[in-house]
Design an enzyme around this catalytic site. Structure first.
Site, PDB file in Angstrom:
ATOM      1  N   TYR A   1     -30.281 -41.260  30.743  1.00 25.43           N
ATOM      2  CA  TYR A   1     -29.097 -40.637  31.250  1.00 25.43           C
ATOM      3  C   TYR A   1     -27.980 -42.085  31.365  1.00 25.43           C
ATOM      4  O   TYR A   1     -26.887 -41.842  30.928  1.00 25.43           O
ATOM      5  CB  TYR A   1     -29.161 -39.801  32.721  1.00 25.43           C
ATOM      6  CG  TYR A   1     -27.891 -39.474  33.130  1.00 25.43           C
ATOM      7  CD1 TYR A   1     -27.261 -38.416  32.882  1.00 25.43           C
ATOM      8  CD2 TYR A   1     -27.467 -40.283  34.295  1.00 25.43           C
ATOM      9  CE1 TYR A   1     -26.309 -37.771  33.298  1.00 25.43           C
ATOM     10  CE2 TYR A   1     -26.285 -39.606  34.829  1.00 25.43           C
ATOM     11  CZ  TYR A   1     -25.890 -38.241  34.402  1.00 25.43           C
ATOM     12  OH  TYR A   1     -24.447 -37.845  34.898  1.00 25.43           O
TER      13      TYR A   1
ATOM     14  N   LYS B   1     -24.615 -42.728  29.375  1.00 27.86           N
ATOM     15  CA  LYS B   1     -23.207 -42.488  30.101  1.00 27.86           C
ATOM     16  C   LYS B   1     -22.685 -43.849  29.950  1.00 27.86           C
ATOM     17  O   LYS B   1     -21.421 -44.305  29.915  1.00 27.86           O
ATOM     18  CB  LYS B   1     -23.338 -42.219  31.702  1.00 27.86           C
ATOM     19  CG  LYS B   1     -23.874 -40.865  31.643  1.00 27.86           C
ATOM     20  CD  LYS B   1     -22.866 -39.613  31.346  1.00 27.86           C
ATOM     21  CE  LYS B   1     -23.084 -38.197  31.766  1.00 27.86           C
ATOM     22  NZ  LYS B   1     -22.017 -37.384  31.363  1.00 27.86           N
TER      23      LYS B   1
ATOM     24  N   VAL C   1     -22.640 -29.393  21.132  1.00 26.06           N
ATOM     25  CA  VAL C   1     -21.774 -30.428  20.788  1.00 26.06           C
ATOM     26  C   VAL C   1     -22.584 -31.785  19.820  1.00 26.06           C
ATOM     27  O   VAL C   1     -21.892 -32.712  19.682  1.00 26.06           O
ATOM     28  CB  VAL C   1     -21.157 -31.184  22.103  1.00 26.06           C
ATOM     29  CG1 VAL C   1     -20.273 -30.273  22.709  1.00 26.06           C
ATOM     30  CG2 VAL C   1     -22.166 -31.617  23.145  1.00 26.06           C
TER      31      VAL C   1
HETATM   32  N1  LIG Z   1     -23.582 -32.962  38.939  1.00 27.87           N
HETATM   33  C1  LIG Z   1     -23.383 -34.286  39.372  1.00 27.87           C
HETATM   34  O1  LIG Z   1     -23.904 -34.532  40.422  1.00 27.87           O
HETATM   35  C2  LIG Z   1     -22.875 -35.066  38.351  1.00 27.87           C
HETATM   36  C3  LIG Z   1     -22.665 -36.430  38.446  1.00 27.87           C
HETATM   37  C4  LIG Z   1     -21.931 -37.447  37.629  1.00 27.87           C
HETATM   38  C5  LIG Z   1     -21.637 -36.840  36.490  1.00 27.87           C
HETATM   39  N2  LIG Z   1     -21.894 -35.508  36.088  1.00 27.87           N
HETATM   40  C6  LIG Z   1     -21.755 -34.981  34.734  1.00 27.87           C
HETATM   41  O2  LIG Z   1     -20.766 -34.019  35.002  1.00 27.87           O
HETATM   42  C7  LIG Z   1     -21.068 -32.980  33.845  1.00 27.87           C
HETATM   43  C8  LIG Z   1     -21.111 -31.528  34.316  1.00 27.87           C
HETATM   44  O3  LIG Z   1     -22.374 -31.825  35.289  1.00 27.87           O
HETATM   45  P1  LIG Z   1     -23.047 -30.489  35.991  1.00 27.87           P
HETATM   46  O4  LIG Z   1     -23.746 -30.757  37.216  1.00 27.87           O
HETATM   47  O5  LIG Z   1     -21.846 -29.470  36.213  1.00 27.87           O
HETATM   48  O6  LIG Z   1     -23.907 -29.944  34.781  1.00 27.87           O
HETATM   49  P2  LIG Z   1     -24.490 -28.470  34.366  1.00 27.87           P
HETATM   50  O7  LIG Z   1     -24.183 -27.525  35.524  1.00 27.87           O
HETATM   51  O8  LIG Z   1     -26.033 -28.556  34.034  1.00 27.87           O
HETATM   52  O9  LIG Z   1     -23.866 -27.917  33.339  1.00 27.87           O
HETATM   53  C9  LIG Z   1     -23.577 -28.710  32.098  1.00 27.87           C
HETATM   54  C10 LIG Z   1     -22.806 -28.009  31.107  1.00 27.87           C
HETATM   55  O10 LIG Z   1     -22.885 -28.462  29.828  1.00 27.87           O
HETATM   56  C11 LIG Z   1     -23.441 -27.565  28.677  1.00 27.87           C
HETATM   57  N3  LIG Z   1     -23.998 -28.239  27.545  1.00 27.87           N
HETATM   58  C12 LIG Z   1     -25.247 -28.912  27.955  1.00 27.87           C
HETATM   59  N4  LIG Z   1     -25.935 -29.436  26.743  1.00 27.87           N
HETATM   60  C13 LIG Z   1     -24.956 -29.073  25.684  1.00 27.87           C
HETATM   61  C14 LIG Z   1     -24.647 -28.974  24.454  1.00 27.87           C
HETATM   62  N5  LIG Z   1     -25.826 -29.554  23.694  1.00 27.87           N
HETATM   63  N6  LIG Z   1     -23.679 -28.389  23.910  1.00 27.87           N
HETATM   64  C15 LIG Z   1     -22.691 -27.803  24.770  1.00 27.87           C
HETATM   65  N7  LIG Z   1     -22.849 -27.919  25.714  1.00 27.87           N
HETATM   66  C16 LIG Z   1     -23.875 -28.418  26.605  1.00 27.87           C
HETATM   67  C17 LIG Z   1     -24.315 -26.490  29.487  1.00 27.87           C
HETATM   68  O11 LIG Z   1     -24.407 -25.358  28.752  1.00 27.87           O
HETATM   69  P3  LIG Z   1     -25.678 -25.067  27.810  1.00 27.87           P
HETATM   70  O12 LIG Z   1     -26.938 -25.439  28.432  1.00 27.87           O
HETATM   71  O13 LIG Z   1     -25.273 -23.373  27.638  1.00 27.87           O
HETATM   72  O14 LIG Z   1     -25.321 -25.543  26.602  1.00 27.87           O
HETATM   73  C18 LIG Z   1     -23.387 -26.407  30.750  1.00 27.87           C
HETATM   74  O15 LIG Z   1     -22.222 -25.511  30.736  1.00 27.87           O
HETATM   75  C19 LIG Z   1     -22.234 -33.509  32.916  1.00 27.87           C
HETATM   76  O16 LIG Z   1     -21.702 -34.342  31.970  1.00 27.87           O
HETATM   77  C20 LIG Z   1     -22.792 -34.567  33.788  1.00 27.87           C
HETATM   78  O17 LIG Z   1     -23.380 -35.690  33.486  1.00 27.87           O
HETATM   79  C21 LIG Z   1     -22.554 -34.645  36.874  1.00 27.87           C
END
Ligand SMILES: NC(=O)c1ccc[n+]([C@@H]2O[C@H](COP(=O)([O-])OP(=O)(O)OC[C@H]3O[C@@H](n4cnc5c(N)ncnc54)[C@H](OP(=O)(O)O)[C@@H]3O)[C@@H](O)[C@H]2O)c1
Length: 320
Positions: free
Chosen positions: A197, A201, A106
């Site tokens: 981060y 955000k 992205v």
């Molecule tokens: N987990 C939490 O506690 C938490 C809390 C608050 C907010 N969030 C937000 O929720 C979202 C999902 O979190 P998650 O914990 O599910 O993370 P995750 O398991 O690490 O998943 C992240 C996803 O984003 C993709 N991604 C990363 N960089 C990318 C890029 N440059 N282009 C396209 N895709 C990309 C990854 O696939 P690839 O690496 O293959 O590209 C993966 O599919 C994030 O935005 C995170 O900041 C998470």
């Protein structure tokens, strides 16, 4: 018809027979309840819509894609790792759900244009964009470089801007669409050791809220999603710097502790419900709600508490 109404109203018009009135009311209530219970589940306003979920290969993104597909959306997911995307598609298929997988970084505008174009070509439209792709780095300021800020901004902020602008080119002429931006409580309250981060955000929150205001009346609704910690397994992909083992330890404990971190599946359901309702913002999880409210009501005390927390967190090792 009027005779029927008279019959139904009779026990209430008469001044006598309270027992009969009660029995009658109970009967009517039971009938109503039975009718409600038999009612078929409400059709989602998202049924039949075409959705693109960035970061849909695992974690929260995959769960959101699953929720959308289960509500009858035609879903495309994108991420960088093609193998992981295929695994995600297979896991959906095992549940009888379908999704189109497209690899895309992205941060690259050309790739983003291509993926949005492919979605439109395949499904004939794009109605919903969920910006979930994100990365996280955990480190104290002294272990960070400018490159860490650039990288966080590239994915968590510019990634969201890139896909939104590309999707809007198709949504605006049709005066129809929804964009949901998955930001973070870290985009409302800057937590120590998450500075790049948080910066990215905060920027994504600003973009998302401003976009909603500017698109009001155009038929495109924007939802800002503000999750607290969720048990997505995302900590396995986080980058730790400084005393990385200690950083990994505190972050992993926080990210896996029920009560602090909510079920990712429940979070995905809440997020999709907020999208269905076209809500401006959804803060996901009790700890996130409490932190956000505390920061708004007691900003100085909150920042003092965060500074105190920073003092007990692992310091960066001395630079050589
Ligand atoms: N987990 C939490 O506690 C938490 C809390 C608050 C907010 N969030 C937000 O929720 C979202 C999902 O979190 P998650 O914990 O599910 O993370 P995750 O398991 O690490 O998943 C992240 C996803 O984003 C993709 N991604 C990363 N960089 C990318 C890029 N440059 N282009 C396209 N895709 C990309 C990854 O696939 P690839 O690496 O293959 O590209 C993966 O599919 C994030 O935005 C995170 O900041 C998470």
């Amino acid at each position: 018809m009027s005779r029927l109404l008279e019959l139904l109203a009779a026990p209430f018009v008469s001044r006598r027979g309270w027992a009969r009135k009660l029995r009658w009311s109970a009967g009517v209530a039971a009938l109503g309840w039975w009718g409600l219970a038999r009612r078929r589940p409400r059709r989602s306003p998202l049924a039949g819509e075409v959705a693109l979920v960035t970061g849909g290969s695992r974690g929260l993104g995959l769960l959101i894609a699953r929720e959308l597909a289960a509500r009858g959306c035609r879903v495309a997911i994108c991420a960088r790792d093609a193998n992981e995307l295929q695994r995600a598609v297979r896991s959906l298929r095992d549940e009888g759900l379908e999704a189109l997988a497209i690899t895309c970084d992205v941060t690259d505008t050309a790739q983003v244009e291509r993926v949005v174009g492919e979605v439109v070509e395949h499904f004939g439209a794009i109605d919903l964009l969920v910006n979930d792709a994100g990365i996280i780095g955990v480190a104290p300021l002294d272990a960070l470089s400018r490159a860490d800020f650039d990288q966080a901004m590239a994915v968590n902020f510019w990634g969201t801007v890139n896909t939104s602008l590309a999707a809007l080119r198709y949504m605006r002429p049709r005066r129809h669409g929804r964009i949901a931006n998955v930001t973070s409580i870290g985009g409302k309250v800057a937590v120590p050791h998450l500075l790049p981060y948080s910066c990215a955000k905060f920027a994504a929150v600003g973009f998302s809220e401003g976009l909603r205001a500017e698109l009001a009346g155009t038929g495109v609704k924007v939802t800002t999603v503000v999750p607290g910690l969720m048990r997505t397994g995302g900590e396995a992909h986080a980058v730790f710097k400084g005393k990385s083992n200690l950083e990994r330890a505190w972050f992993t404990v926080a990210a896996e502790t029920p009560g602090l971190a909510m079920s990712a599946r429940r979070a995905a359901r809440r997020i999709v419900r907020a999208i269905e309702r076209g809500r401006a913002e959804v803060v996901v999880g009790v700890p996130a709600k409490v932190l956000r409210l505390t920061k708004e009501m007691l900003p100085n005390a909150t920042l003092a508490a965060l500074a105190a927390a920073d003092r007990v967190m692992p310091a960066a090792p001395p630079r050589r």
